[in-house]
Design an enzyme around this catalytic site. Structure first.
Site, short mmCIF file in Angstrom:
data_model
loop_
_atom_site.label_atom_id
_atom_site.label_comp_id
_atom_site.label_asym_id
_atom_site.label_seq_id
_atom_site.Cartn_x
_atom_site.Cartn_y
_atom_site.Cartn_z
N GLY A 35 33.60 52.56 64.20
CA GLY A 35 32.26 52.02 64.06
C GLY A 35 31.29 53.10 63.64
N GLY A 37 27.00 54.24 63.91
CA GLY A 37 25.65 54.04 64.41
C GLY A 37 24.65 54.77 63.56
CB SER A 38 21.03 55.34 64.03
OG SER A 38 20.74 53.97 64.17
CG PHE A 39 21.40 59.33 65.51
CD1 PHE A 39 20.41 59.92 64.75
CD2 PHE A 39 21.04 58.37 66.45
CE1 PHE A 39 19.08 59.56 64.92
CE2 PHE A 39 19.72 58.01 66.62
CZ PHE A 39 18.72 58.61 65.85
CB VAL A 42 32.70 55.90 67.00
CG1 VAL A 42 33.69 56.02 68.15
CG2 VAL A 42 31.28 56.13 67.51
CG ASP A 151 19.06 52.95 71.00
OD1 ASP A 151 18.41 51.91 70.74
OD2 ASP A 151 19.88 53.45 70.22
#
Length: 511
Positions: A35, A37-39, A42, A151
């Protein structure tokens, strides 16, 4: 004897052997990525002989602010050990190889699971997930110093494949309340990396001065307005998550732009619509959590006991049944048969406690014989709830009602459509049987031979009446007599022999 306190007890010490730092060559990444994410992205990977999850930062050219956020996440994760927080295993801080390694949760994140209609999750399971998330947040907020997640959303909640246990993850935007002194008085949390000890936790004033940080659809109004905030901002986010667990929908799905969500949440004070058939306590909890006024939102320590009761109500819709379970087994998903029967037998008429009734009830609850004399069979809360949905009424009437149902020649208990078709095959027109619905508790299914084939239709319950083929009645047995022109001949071979000489053992649930 003097009582130990923080001032005169043994000094807190840091572990001597645990070193969180990982060399890049120790890590092996597996493609494709799990996956993004914004940063970070994974990956599943290997570290020191173990299968792990590896978050590789997208931006490997970190400036001072980026490095601060990265080290803060390591500092926070490295100091946390809790059942509902993902386990931190190590990190690499070499430029070009910035990564964080945690335990692998093979089922993935909650957002993906809620979005998949192929995954069947009962409301009971989803409310247990909510409790797990609340327990994780309670741990953060009651930590010393307090930790703000900032978050909280389903994509930052990982799910265990077997138990559906929830663990919080992604602390990249998290903040620590304080003024520079960690719990050991030296500005650090025991067990955190040496390099991060120089980092001071963020003070409340510092937090409030930061621009809006988080994901808009889950962001509290005070954060959107860049106002000072407290732990109640995380509670707001949890309210949105709780609504998602209820509905399995995305919040503010029609609003794409941050400005549109800002206007809806902050100015118009809009929230996602709570379905009208929601458990009242759950609807009230969601409403409290996402209140516009932070002071009206509960603490997570107060959310958990409310969820404990909601979990019971989600599994047992029958009011008397849910109150019975809350009184005797609150917080327990399954209980030993002996404990259940001891409590249940206290509220039913003494003349109904017969060997036949006990055996029937034992089967009805889906209990299979123990494989070992040392293992006592258990009653699961969802099975108890299903029984009460099929046999509505008071708990005192439960056993007599089921015994009467079993005396009907057309009742076959728990069958799926395939098995019902096999049993009816070769019978004459109008031959029928009635069974518990496999897919929907509280509903019966009529399987009948029509025009040479076996068809299946539901007997539903509306306003305390059973409904089938345009007819209604409070009694299922009376309803069947009203449609005898269609349901002409009970299928021979009912497994229940309450009124017959022969008896057979039938288990109503698949193992």
């Amino acid at each position: 004897m003097a009582q130990l306190s923080r001032s005169n007890s043994f000094p807190l010490v840091e572990p001597l052997v645990w070193n969180p730092w990982v060399e890049p060559e120790e890590v092996t990444l597996e493609q494709p990525a799990l996956g993004e994410g914004s940063f970070g992205i994974v990956y599943k990977g290997r570290l020191r002989g173990s299968t792990v999850a590896i978050k590789l930062l997208i931006n490997q050219q970190l400036d001072d602010d980026g490095l601060t956020f990265f080290k803060r996440e390591i500092q926070i994760l490295g100091g946390l050990r809790a059942p509902n927080i993902v386990l931190f295993l190590g990190a690499c801080c070499e430029p070009g190889h910035y990564m964080i390694i945690t335990e692998l949760m093979p089922a993935g994140d909650l957002d993906t699971i809620l979005s998949s209609r192929k995954i069947n999750l009962s409301l009971f399971i989803r409310m247990k997930m909510a409790r797990d998330a609340a327990a994780g947040m309670c741990w953060l907020h009651q930590n010393k110093p307090q930790i703000f997640h900032r978050d909280l959303k389903p994509s930052n909640m990982l799910v265990d494949r077997d138990s559906y246990l929830i663990k919080l993850c992604d602390f990249g935007l998290a903040a620590v309340k304080g003024t520079g002194s960690g719990p050991d008085g030296r500005g650090s949390t025991p067990g955190t990396p040496t390099q991060s000890r120089k980092m001071s936790p963020m003070s409340p004033n510092e937090i409030g001065k930061h621009p809006a940080i988080g994901t808009p659809s889950w962001m509290a109004p005070e954060i959107m307005r860049s106002q000072p905030f407290t732990t109640k901002a995380d509670v707001y986010s949890f309210g949105i998550v709780l609504w998602q667990l209820l509905t399995r929908h995305q919040p503010f799905a029609g609003l794409e732009e941050h400005t549109a969500i800002f206007d809806a949440v902050c100015n118009l004070k809009q929230r996602p619509k709570i379905p009208s058939n929601t458990i009242p306590a759950l609807a009230a909890l969601i409403t409290r959590c996402w209140s516009q006024d932070p002071l009206r939102r509960p603490e997570f320590g107060d959310v958990i006991p409310v969820l404990d009761e909601i979990i019971v109500e989600s599994a047992i819709e029958n009011h008397d049944g849910s109150e019975f379970w809350k009184k005797h087994f609150l917080t327990m998903s399954e209980v030993p048969w002996s404990a259940f029967w001891n409590a249940f037998s206290e509220i039913i008429p003494e003349d109904t406690v017969t060997d036949d009734n006990v055996e029937i009830f034992y089967q009805l609850l889906g209990i299979t014989p123990a494989t070992s004399s040392n293992i006592e069979p258990k009653v699961h809360i969802e099975n108890f709830g299903k029984v009460l949905s099929w046999l509505p009424g008071s708990l005192e009437e439960l056993l007599p009602s089921f015994k009467k149902l079993c005396s009907q020649p057309w009742f076959f208990g728990f069958l799926d459509a395939i098995r019902a078709g096999e049993i009816l095959s070769g019978n004459i027109e109008g031959t029928f049987l009635i069974r518990f619905s496999v897919r929907q508790p509280g509903v019966y299914t009529v399987s009948i031979v029509e025009h040479g084939t076996v068809t299946h239709s539901r007997i539903s319950r509306e306003s305390e009446e059973w409904v089938y083929d345009g007819m209604r009645d409070r009694s299922l047995i009376q309803l069947i007599t009203k449609v005898k022109d269609k349901l002409k001949r009970p299928c021979p071979g009912s497994p229940y022999a309450i009124t017959q000489k022969e008896k057979s053992t039938v288990y109503l649930y698949d193992e």
